[in-house]
Design a protein around this motif. Structure first.
Motif, PDB file in Angstrom:
ATOM      1  N   SER A 180      33.463  -4.584   0.995  1.00 21.50           N
ATOM      2  CA  SER A 180      32.624  -4.459  -0.257  1.00 21.50           C
ATOM      3  C   SER A 180      33.475  -3.842  -1.284  1.00 21.50           C
ATOM      4  O   SER A 180      33.441  -4.327  -2.521  1.00 21.50           O
ATOM      5  CB  SER A 180      31.534  -3.538   0.147  1.00 21.50           C
ATOM      6  N   ASP A 181      34.427  -3.148  -0.949  1.00 25.75           N
ATOM      7  CA  ASP A 181      35.444  -2.619  -2.030  1.00 25.75           C
ATOM      8  C   ASP A 181      36.247  -3.618  -2.772  1.00 25.75           C
ATOM      9  O   ASP A 181      36.428  -3.630  -3.974  1.00 25.75           O
ATOM     10  CB  ASP A 181      36.257  -1.335  -1.678  1.00 25.75           C
ATOM     11  N   ILE A 182      36.711  -4.741  -1.713  1.00 28.58           N
ATOM     12  CA  ILE A 182      37.254  -5.496  -2.585  1.00 28.58           C
ATOM     13  C   ILE A 182      36.466  -6.588  -3.344  1.00 28.58           C
ATOM     14  O   ILE A 182      36.956  -6.874  -4.391  1.00 28.58           O
ATOM     15  CB  ILE A 182      38.283  -6.332  -1.341  1.00 28.58           C
ATOM     16  N   PHE A 183      35.327  -6.970  -2.900  1.00 25.94           N
ATOM     17  CA  PHE A 183      34.344  -7.822  -3.638  1.00 25.94           C
ATOM     18  C   PHE A 183      34.133  -7.146  -5.003  1.00 25.94           C
ATOM     19  O   PHE A 183      34.145  -7.805  -6.132  1.00 25.94           O
ATOM     20  CB  PHE A 183      32.996  -7.902  -2.822  1.00 25.94           C
ATOM     21  N   VAL A 184      33.734  -5.886  -4.974  1.00 25.70           N
ATOM     22  CA  VAL A 184      33.589  -5.032  -6.160  1.00 25.70           C
ATOM     23  C   VAL A 184      34.624  -5.093  -7.154  1.00 25.70           C
ATOM     24  O   VAL A 184      34.523  -5.354  -8.159  1.00 25.70           O
ATOM     25  CB  VAL A 184      32.907  -3.672  -5.973  1.00 25.70           C
ATOM     26  N   SER A 185      35.738  -4.755  -6.606  1.00 22.69           N
ATOM     27  CA  SER A 185      36.922  -4.773  -7.484  1.00 22.69           C
ATOM     28  C   SER A 185      37.257  -6.131  -8.120  1.00 22.69           C
ATOM     29  O   SER A 185      37.589  -6.202  -9.253  1.00 22.69           O
ATOM     30  CB  SER A 185      38.111  -4.310  -6.690  1.00 22.69           C
ATOM     31  N   ALA A 223      33.118   1.319   2.043  1.00 21.78           N
ATOM     32  CA  ALA A 223      34.167   0.451   1.582  1.00 21.78           C
ATOM     33  C   ALA A 223      34.130  -0.901   2.307  1.00 21.78           C
ATOM     34  O   ALA A 223      34.473  -1.897   1.899  1.00 21.78           O
ATOM     35  CB  ALA A 223      35.627   1.190   1.756  1.00 21.78           C
ATOM     36  N   GLU A 224      33.906  -0.639   3.639  1.00 24.47           N
ATOM     37  CA  GLU A 224      33.966  -1.738   4.675  1.00 24.47           C
ATOM     38  C   GLU A 224      32.611  -2.890   4.378  1.00 24.47           C
ATOM     39  O   GLU A 224      32.913  -4.071   4.194  1.00 24.47           O
ATOM     40  CB  GLU A 224      33.780  -1.665   6.116  1.00 24.47           C
ATOM     41  N   ALA A 225      31.356  -2.429   4.378  1.00 22.36           N
ATOM     42  CA  ALA A 225      30.353  -3.050   4.600  1.00 22.36           C
ATOM     43  C   ALA A 225      29.103  -2.683   3.836  1.00 22.36           C
ATOM     44  O   ALA A 225      27.954  -3.019   4.033  1.00 22.36           O
ATOM     45  CB  ALA A 225      29.819  -3.496   5.982  1.00 22.36           C
ATOM     46  N   GLY A 226      29.263  -1.955   2.806  1.00 20.64           N
ATOM     47  CA  GLY A 226      27.925  -1.423   2.024  1.00 20.64           C
ATOM     48  C   GLY A 226      27.557  -2.516   1.219  1.00 20.64           C
ATOM     49  O   GLY A 226      27.997  -3.408   0.546  1.00 20.64           O
TER      50      GLY A 226
END
Length: 115
Positions: free
Chosen positions: A5-10, A31-34
């Motif tokens: 999730s954190d990479i997708f948002v970034s 960060a992992e799967a929110g």
């Protein structure tokens, strides 16, 4: 395996900024799967909230991707804020990203079915 999730948002924030528009992370989640909610605001005052699509929208080959559905479109900011508050109470690990763009385009993958 699905992207974190954190990479997708970034990546989403960078894509919006690279298009000359504005984006902000209103709430950081797991960060992992929110779960990720995307709030689109337009210049005319309308706003649309996109939420994760139910698993039933995924084809068998799409299990590793993210797919969003339009949850609410309104010109009342209080209505969107209330819906986000309910979602956060239900899932405190969720992300909320606000983007100010006129067209969502290809920024987030949308399900074909309308709300």
């Amino acid at each position: 395996m699905r992207i974190k999730s954190d990479i997708f948002v970034s990546a989403l924030v960078r894509r919006v900024f690279s298009a000359g528009e504005y984006a902000a992370v209103l709430r950081k989640g797991a960060a992992e799967a929110g779960a990720i909610f995307v709030l689109q605001r337009r210049r005319d005052g309308r706003a649309t909230l996109y939420a994760p699509a139910p698993q039933s929208f995924f084809d068998d080959g799409e299990q590793d991707g993210r797919l969003f559905e339009q949850r609410l479109e309104t010109d009342d900011p209080g209505e969107i804020d209330g819906l986000i508050e309910r979602e956060v109470r239900f899932d405190p690990d969720c992300w909320v990203v606000e983007i100010e763009v006129e067209e969502i385009g290809t920024l987030v993958p949308l399900s074909d079915e309308a709300p």
